[in-house]
Design an enzyme around this catalytic site. Structure first.
Site, PDB file in Angstrom:
ATOM      1  N   ARG A  60      84.223  41.971   6.473  1.00 59.31           N
ATOM      2  CA  ARG A  60      83.908  41.242   5.244  1.00 59.31           C
ATOM      3  C   ARG A  60      85.092  40.365   4.863  1.00 59.31           C
ATOM      4  O   ARG A  60      86.031  40.834   4.227  1.00 59.31           O
ATOM      5  CB  ARG A  60      83.580  42.219   4.113  1.00 59.31           C
ATOM      6  CG  ARG A  60      82.314  43.033   4.337  1.00 59.31           C
ATOM      7  CD  ARG A  60      82.008  43.903   3.142  1.00 59.31           C
ATOM      8  NE  ARG A  60      83.038  44.896   2.895  1.00 59.31           N
ATOM      9  CZ  ARG A  60      83.015  45.773   1.892  1.00 59.31           C
ATOM     10  NH1 ARG A  60      82.030  45.741   1.009  1.00 59.31           N
ATOM     11  NH2 ARG A  60      83.986  46.649   1.743  1.00 59.31           N
ATOM     12  N   ASP A  64      87.088  37.581   2.743  1.00 55.05           N
ATOM     13  CA  ASP A  64      87.073  37.248   1.321  1.00 55.05           C
ATOM     14  C   ASP A  64      86.753  35.779   1.094  1.00 55.05           C
ATOM     15  O   ASP A  64      86.663  34.989   2.039  1.00 55.05           O
ATOM     16  CB  ASP A  64      88.435  37.576   0.700  1.00 55.05           C
ATOM     17  CG  ASP A  64      88.703  39.069   0.630  1.00 55.05           C
ATOM     18  OD1 ASP A  64      87.731  39.847   0.545  1.00 55.05           O
ATOM     19  OD2 ASP A  64      89.887  39.459   0.661  1.00 55.05           O
ATOM     20  N   TYR A  83      93.921  38.684  13.061  1.00 54.93           N
ATOM     21  CA  TYR A  83      93.967  37.654  12.026  1.00 54.93           C
ATOM     22  C   TYR A  83      95.214  36.782  12.208  1.00 54.93           C
ATOM     23  O   TYR A  83      96.248  37.256  12.691  1.00 54.93           O
ATOM     24  CB  TYR A  83      94.040  38.286  10.631  1.00 54.93           C
ATOM     25  CG  TYR A  83      92.723  38.771  10.076  1.00 54.93           C
ATOM     26  CD1 TYR A  83      91.926  37.934   9.300  1.00 54.93           C
ATOM     27  CD2 TYR A  83      92.279  40.069  10.311  1.00 54.93           C
ATOM     28  CE1 TYR A  83      90.726  38.378   8.767  1.00 54.93           C
ATOM     29  CE2 TYR A  83      91.076  40.520   9.787  1.00 54.93           C
ATOM     30  CZ  TYR A  83      90.303  39.670   9.020  1.00 54.93           C
ATOM     31  OH  TYR A  83      89.116  40.110   8.504  1.00 54.93           O
ATOM     32  N   ARG A 135      96.631  39.453   3.532  1.00 52.33           N
ATOM     33  CA  ARG A 135      97.236  38.559   2.545  1.00 52.33           C
ATOM     34  C   ARG A 135      98.341  39.265   1.758  1.00 52.33           C
ATOM     35  O   ARG A 135      99.348  38.642   1.384  1.00 52.33           O
ATOM     36  CB  ARG A 135      96.159  38.012   1.621  1.00 52.33           C
ATOM     37  CG  ARG A 135      95.209  37.055   2.347  1.00 52.33           C
ATOM     38  CD  ARG A 135      93.858  36.946   1.664  1.00 52.33           C
ATOM     39  NE  ARG A 135      93.984  36.432   0.316  1.00 52.33           N
ATOM     40  CZ  ARG A 135      92.991  36.422  -0.564  1.00 52.33           C
ATOM     41  NH1 ARG A 135      91.795  36.930  -0.226  1.00 52.33           N
ATOM     42  NH2 ARG A 135      93.159  35.925  -1.768  1.00 52.33           N
TER      43      ARG A 135
END
Length: 247
Positions: free
Chosen positions: A50, A52, A110, A196
């Site tokens: 999921r 963001d 990522y 993040r």
């Protein structure tokens, strides 16, 4: 019959992957497009993760179930014809019914992009850091992540995650040019907002506001308030989702 879709998207105008009551999502657009082509209004698409709001994906995977055999090449072609320009299907493939886009994934990677000099051509997909950074020290701190399993300090508050345990395989900053870098991190799973928050805390190390021992204490404390700020989503990309070789 279960099918996997491998696709990519620019997340700029989406409120994340998951269907939202008050905003357009990647899942909603993909699901509606599939339902239109296959004429199955109750079709559900399950994603590998999921992302963001504003986060992008170079390679996302999702699955859906139907009762009939599909021409996968034709389906991929038709999807690309009706999907918006910010979304693209690489392929559709028939897989074993036991495989799951989310739970069968073994590794996710990522990238987070930053630049340290003003550049109008990367600002939509990279975060401008208005400071000099010590990337050597940031890589020393990133290497410490591999020594730990519990990353509660980097998990969004009030998350519905059942566990904050993750296995990180690699974490490192890479230069792209004299003023641009990206942070690459791979793990079996990620917590909500984790990448993040990790990047925000590493930047504190790079600005010499946080020592290596201080970074260790952030991890070990296990609370989100101990870590640095969460960086903006527009510079984050889900680079890949990997599965066992048999897939």
């Amino acid at each position: 019959m279960r099918y996997f879709i491998t696709f990519s998207y620019d997340g700029t105008r989406y409120h994340g992957w998951q269907i939202q009551p008050n905003g357009i999502s990647v899942q909603e657009v993909l699901q509606q497009s599939l339902a239109t082509i296959l004429r199955l209004p109750q079709l559900e698409v399950v994603g590998a993760g999921r992302t963001d709001a504003g986060v992008h994906a170079r390679r996302m995977v999702a699955h859906f179930d139907v009762s009939q055999e599909l021409d996968v090449s034709q389906l991929a072609y038709r999807l690309n014809r009706i999907l918006p320009q910010d979304m693209s299907v690489e392929k559709v493939a028939r897989v074993a019914d036991t495989l799951h886009a989310r739970f069968s994934a073994t590794r996710r990677t990522y990238h987070y992009y930053i630049h340290t000099s003003k550049d109008p051509f990367v600002r939509q997909y990279s975060y401008h850091v208005h400071a000099s950074l010590d990337f050597a020290l940031m890589n020393e701190a990133a290497a410490l992540l591999l020594e730990y399993k519990d990353f509660g300090s980097f998990c969004k508050s009030h998350s519905d995650a059942k566990t904050t345990l993750c296995h990180i395989y690699s974490a490192q900053w890479h230069p792209q040019g004299p003023h641009s870098w990206y942070f690459e991190i791979s793990a079996n799973r990620f917590l909500r907002n984790m990448v993040r928050a990790v990047v925000g805390t590493l930047i504190e190390v790079g600005r010499h506001r946080l020592t290596l021992e201080g970074f260790r204490r952030v991890i070990e404390k296990g609370t989100r308030t101990a870590a640095g700020e969460s960086m903006p989503g527009h510079a984050l990309f889900l680079e890949s989702v990997e599965y066992d070789e048999q897939i």
